[in-house]
Design an enzyme around this catalytic site. Structure first.
Site, PDB file in Angstrom:
ATOM      1  N   GLY A  86      -6.026 -12.996  -3.486  1.00  0.00           N
ATOM      2  CA  GLY A  86      -5.805 -12.533  -2.110  1.00  0.00           C
ATOM      3  C   GLY A  86      -6.525 -13.311  -1.029  1.00  0.00           C
ATOM      4  O   GLY A  86      -6.014 -13.458   0.084  1.00  0.00           O
ATOM      5  N   ASP A 110     -10.562 -10.856   0.746  1.00  0.00           N
ATOM      6  CA  ASP A 110      -9.481 -10.440   1.638  1.00  0.00           C
ATOM      7  C   ASP A 110      -9.745  -9.057   2.228  1.00  0.00           C
ATOM      8  O   ASP A 110      -9.771  -8.879   3.432  1.00  0.00           O
ATOM      9  CB  ASP A 110      -8.118 -10.498   0.925  1.00  0.00           C
ATOM     10  CG  ASP A 110      -8.105  -9.738  -0.409  1.00  0.00           C
ATOM     11  OD1 ASP A 110      -9.152  -9.205  -0.838  1.00  0.00           O
ATOM     12  OD2 ASP A 110      -7.032  -9.671  -1.040  1.00  0.00           O
ATOM     13  N   ASP A 112     -12.565  -2.461   0.088  1.00  0.00           N
ATOM     14  CA  ASP A 112     -12.016  -1.102   0.080  1.00  0.00           C
ATOM     15  C   ASP A 112     -13.146  -0.165  -0.378  1.00  0.00           C
ATOM     16  O   ASP A 112     -14.024   0.176   0.395  1.00  0.00           O
ATOM     17  CB  ASP A 112     -10.814  -1.123  -0.865  1.00  0.00           C
ATOM     18  CG  ASP A 112     -10.011   0.156  -0.872  1.00  0.00           C
ATOM     19  OD1 ASP A 112      -9.780   0.734   0.187  1.00  0.00           O
ATOM     20  OD2 ASP A 112      -9.606   0.590  -1.968  1.00  0.00           O
ATOM     21  N   LYS A 119     -12.184  -1.632   5.039  1.00  0.00           N
ATOM     22  CA  LYS A 119     -11.803  -0.213   5.180  1.00  0.00           C
ATOM     23  C   LYS A 119     -13.063   0.629   4.962  1.00  0.00           C
ATOM     24  O   LYS A 119     -13.279   1.147   3.861  1.00  0.00           O
ATOM     25  CB  LYS A 119     -10.786   0.169   4.095  1.00  0.00           C
ATOM     26  CG  LYS A 119      -9.428  -0.492   4.201  1.00  0.00           C
ATOM     27  CD  LYS A 119      -8.533   0.067   3.094  1.00  0.00           C
ATOM     28  CE  LYS A 119      -7.265  -0.702   2.936  1.00  0.00           C
ATOM     29  NZ  LYS A 119      -6.500  -0.294   1.744  1.00  0.00           N
ATOM     30  N   ASP A 156      -1.087  -9.090  -1.492  1.00  0.00           N
ATOM     31  CA  ASP A 156       0.201  -8.759  -2.124  1.00  0.00           C
ATOM     32  C   ASP A 156       0.427  -7.264  -2.329  1.00  0.00           C
ATOM     33  O   ASP A 156      -0.504  -6.454  -2.278  1.00  0.00           O
ATOM     34  CB  ASP A 156       0.277  -9.423  -3.503  1.00  0.00           C
ATOM     35  CG  ASP A 156      -0.616  -8.701  -4.519  1.00  0.00           C
ATOM     36  OD1 ASP A 156      -1.787  -8.433  -4.209  1.00  0.00           O
ATOM     37  OD2 ASP A 156      -0.111  -8.373  -5.616  1.00  0.00           O
ATOM     38  N   ARG A 162       2.757 -12.222  -0.242  1.00  0.00           N
ATOM     39  CA  ARG A 162       1.576 -13.054   0.023  1.00  0.00           C
ATOM     40  C   ARG A 162       1.865 -14.098   1.095  1.00  0.00           C
ATOM     41  O   ARG A 162       0.972 -14.529   1.809  1.00  0.00           O
ATOM     42  CB  ARG A 162       1.124 -13.779  -1.252  1.00  0.00           C
ATOM     43  CG  ARG A 162       0.501 -12.865  -2.303  1.00  0.00           C
ATOM     44  CD  ARG A 162      -0.223 -13.711  -3.338  1.00  0.00           C
ATOM     45  NE  ARG A 162      -0.465 -12.985  -4.584  1.00  0.00           N
ATOM     46  CZ  ARG A 162      -1.510 -12.191  -4.801  1.00  0.00           C
ATOM     47  NH1 ARG A 162      -2.399 -11.999  -3.858  1.00  0.00           N
ATOM     48  NH2 ARG A 162      -1.663 -11.587  -5.964  1.00  0.00           N
TER      49      ARG A 162
END
Ligand code: 5GP
Length: 175
Positions: free
Chosen positions: A44, A100, A103, A131, A159, A165
């Site tokens: 990513g 990327d 989380d 996030k 993705d 992507r």
């Protein structure tokens, strides 16, 4: 635009501006004689890393790691398997991890602990997206592009089932 795209969150221009801003910050924060190894987390972060390093005016080395999380595929379990380790020797080097999305933070928590055990000079984290509401551990992130709410996003290297992507923007997809 694909029918499955719900909403564009960050356009190509917004991403480019942010990448430039992050590149300048990173350039200012290191010394030009620091031995810096930029580590991209595959797959990513690949696109973000490629754009970012061209905005960093410092000599640096590039390497990649690939990791996978054990457990169900939509939620990080915190138990991480290294699928591809570094090619470079990093002892004594200044490490900058490029991710990327952060989380739960569990993947990077594991990765940073692992890299710190290799006698490195310093370690910093740069993520394009964060996030914070989803965090499940204590993780210090040095550079954040954009903070985002708890939504599933794709594009600019990121993705869904290996698709999207190549979108030049970052978007939410329909449920
Ligand atoms: P963490 O260990 O922080 O929970 O997991 C981070 C990884 O989960 C990211 O590198 C990314 O691969 C995946 N991830 C987290 N949120 C999203 C999202 O909204 N979309 C996609 N495609 N992957 C995500």
């Amino acid at each position: 635009m694909s029918k499955e795209i719900d909403k564009v969150l960050f356009s190509q221009e917004m991403i480019a501006d942010k990448v430039e801003e992050l590149g300048k910050k990173i350039t200012n924060d290191y010394n030009s004689d620091d031995e810096i190894v930029v580590i991209g987390v595959l797959k990513g972060a690949n696109m973000f890393l490629s754009d970012l390093i061209r905005k960093v005016d410092l000599p640096l080395y590039i390497d990649f790691m690939a990791v996978s999380s054990y457990g169900n595929s939509t939620e990080s379990s915190g138990v991480v398997r290294i699928l591809k380790d570094l090619d470079l020797e990093i002892e004594g080097k200044h490490i900058l991890i490029i991710e990327d999305i952060v989380d739960t933070g569990l993947t990077l928590k594991y990765l940073t602990e692992n890299l710190k055990s290799r006698k490195i000079a310093s370690l910093k984290i740069c993520t394009l997206l964060d996030k914070p509401s989803r965090r499940k551990c204590d993780l210090h992130i040095d550079y954040v592009g954009f903070q985002i709410p708890d939504a599933f996003i794709v594009g600019y290297g990121i993705d869904y089932a290996e698709k999207y992507r190549n979108l030049p923007y970052i978007a939410m997809i329909k449920e």
